[in-house]
Design an enzyme around this catalytic site. Structure first.
Site, short mmCIF file in Angstrom:
data_model
loop_
_atom_site.label_atom_id
_atom_site.label_comp_id
_atom_site.label_asym_id
_atom_site.label_seq_id
_atom_site.Cartn_x
_atom_site.Cartn_y
_atom_site.Cartn_z
N LYS A 85 -42.92 -10.44 23.00
CA LYS A 85 -44.12 -10.95 22.33
C LYS A 85 -45.21 -9.88 22.16
O LYS A 85 -45.98 -9.93 21.21
CB LYS A 85 -44.70 -12.11 23.14
CG LYS A 85 -43.76 -13.30 23.33
CD LYS A 85 -43.93 -14.32 22.25
CE LYS A 85 -43.31 -15.68 22.48
NZ LYS A 85 -42.08 -15.82 23.17
N GLU A 107 -51.49 -20.27 19.49
CA GLU A 107 -50.76 -21.37 20.13
C GLU A 107 -49.78 -20.75 21.13
O GLU A 107 -49.42 -19.58 21.01
CB GLU A 107 -49.97 -22.16 19.09
CG GLU A 107 -48.60 -21.57 18.71
CD GLU A 107 -48.64 -20.20 18.03
OE1 GLU A 107 -49.72 -19.82 17.53
OE2 GLU A 107 -47.60 -19.52 18.02
N SER A 374 -34.68 -10.90 25.58
CA SER A 374 -36.04 -11.01 25.04
C SER A 374 -37.14 -11.02 26.09
O SER A 374 -38.27 -10.65 25.81
CB SER A 374 -36.14 -12.26 24.16
OG SER A 374 -35.71 -13.41 24.86
#
Ligand code: PLP
Length: 396
Positions: A85, A107, A374
């Site tokens: 991210k 969000e 990830s």
């Protein structure tokens, strides 16, 4: 320069009229940023000096010899913040600064995007407010604490299923009211144009690095590339470097929840239908009246009822195959990677590992399989032990 707004029939920009000029402003800024040497230099400097890029590719030796193929892991779990991210938040917050915005909203589902936004916002000096479903606030308590420590305000949203889709609705409302000074840092490769394009662009670094690293370490491209798919950002980030390599098979692992026959609440690409929601034309889990249904997965980061438009297109054209992975298979992979390789994957990433292990047993003739790991699983220990405890209770 013209940006792609559609992926086949999917994508587009189905936003309220009041947001169209704001989205166009972002698109314009993004086009400038791609050609701006200073922007590019700062983006890559922060990825390196702040976030710790490049992340390594690790050969998972023990699982490889057990399963009879070579498993390689792209280690986004080692990125600052604990997941891929951070690539996106650094990119988008630099874009927000370029556009002169002072306030950032976002969000979050699993909390990872909220943490990454709050963390990057602290570093770049923004006011940050995060919208999070109240169910997720409970499931991911330590991520909420981290966001607060970074100085962000966290809004707990309790409408609908009180998860990610409701947090997005609430953030959109805030944005419509405050778009003048506020940038909405969207967390995945979905939503109205230009978000799918710009999130893909900032996450493409994963694939660019991994391709070079595989060639350097093995002298070959991987035979298969696998990533988990929530909204689709880590997946499109690694896939993007391999889409034009016809020798490389590409697979996405989506959450199939409990995986019972009647379970309509997971596996968007396999069970979803075309529709328009959250500003895009894509595939969504919906009931017969077109209402979005509440998804369920053990990993909060995968329980979004939709999918980024490019993945809908890649499935339609069959360039990528998407498979559902159930909770118990993900938990099994989570344990195997921990016990055999000393790496605790995020539960989301464990879906991709599980798919690699499953494919090895049937169709996959691949020798070298590259899995995008990830994120790291420290945030998921609570969910993991709760799941094990639940199983123990069931068997009594
Ligand atoms: C958020 C998250 C995902 C799912 O989001 P995508 O946009 O599909 O990548 C997957 N893995 C981890 C570790 C995450 O934090």
């Amino acid at each position: 320069m013209q940006l792609k707004t559609r992926y086949g029939s999917f994508g587009g920009c189905y936003a309220p009229e009041s947001l169209i000029p704001i989205l166009q402003e972002i698109e314009q800024g993004f086009i400038e940023a791609q050609q701006d040497e200073h922007f590019q230099a700062e983006f890559h400097r922060l990825l390196q000096d702040y976030a710790g890029r490049p992340t390594p590719v690790t050969h998972a030796k023990n699982l490889s010899s057990e399963y009879g193929f070579e498993l390689y892991l792209k280690r986004e779990d080692l990125l600052h913040g604990g997941a891929h991210k951070t690539n996106n938040t650094i990119g988008q917050l630099l874009l927000a600064r370029h556009l002169g915005k002072k306030r950032i909203i976002a969000e979050t589902g699993a909390g990872q995007h909220g943490v990454a936004t709050a963390m990057t916002g602290a570093m770049l000096g923004f006011d940050v407010e995060i919208y999070m479903g109240s169910v997720d606030v409970v499931r991911q308590k330590s991520n909420v604490e981290r966001m607060k420590l970074f100085g962000a305000k966290v809004h707990s949203v309790s409408s609908g299923s009180s998860t990610l889709k409701d947090a997005i609705n609430e953030a959109m409302r805030d944005w419509i009211a405050n778009a003048e000074n506020t940038y909405y840092c969207f967390g995945t490769a979905a939503g109205p144009h230009p978000f799918p394009a710009l999130v893909r662009y900032f996450q493409a670094i994963i694939g660019q690095e991994a391709k070079k690293q595989m060639l350097l370490q093995t002298q070959h491209l991987p035979d298969a590339v696998i990533a988990c798919v929530g909204g689709g950002s880590n997946a499109i980030g690694i896939f993007s470097a391999f889409l034009d390599e016809q020798s490389v098979k590409i697979y996405g692992a989506e959450a199939a929840g409990k995986g019972v026959e009647t379970d309509k609440h997971a596996a968007t690409l396999n069970k979803g239908q075309a529709g328009v929601f959250h500003g895009m034309h894509s595939l969504f889990l919906q009931d017969k009246d077109g209402q979005i249904t509440e998804p369920y997965s053990i990993s909060a980061g995968l329980d979004y009822p939709g999918i980024g438009p490019e993945h809908a297109f890649l499935q339609q054209t069959k360039r990528v195959q998407y498979h559902g992975i159930t909770d118990n298979k993900a938990i099994d992979a989570f344990e195997q990677l921990s016990k055999k390789e000393g790496i605790i994957p995020a539960l989301e990433s464990a879906h991709a590992v599980a798919l690699a292990l499953r494919l090895s047993q049937d169709v996959l003739s691949a020798k070298r399989v590259l899995v995008n790991l990830s994120g790291r699983g420290d945030k998921d220990l609570h969910s993991y032990f709760a799941y094990k405890k639940g199983l123990a209770n069931e068997s009594i």
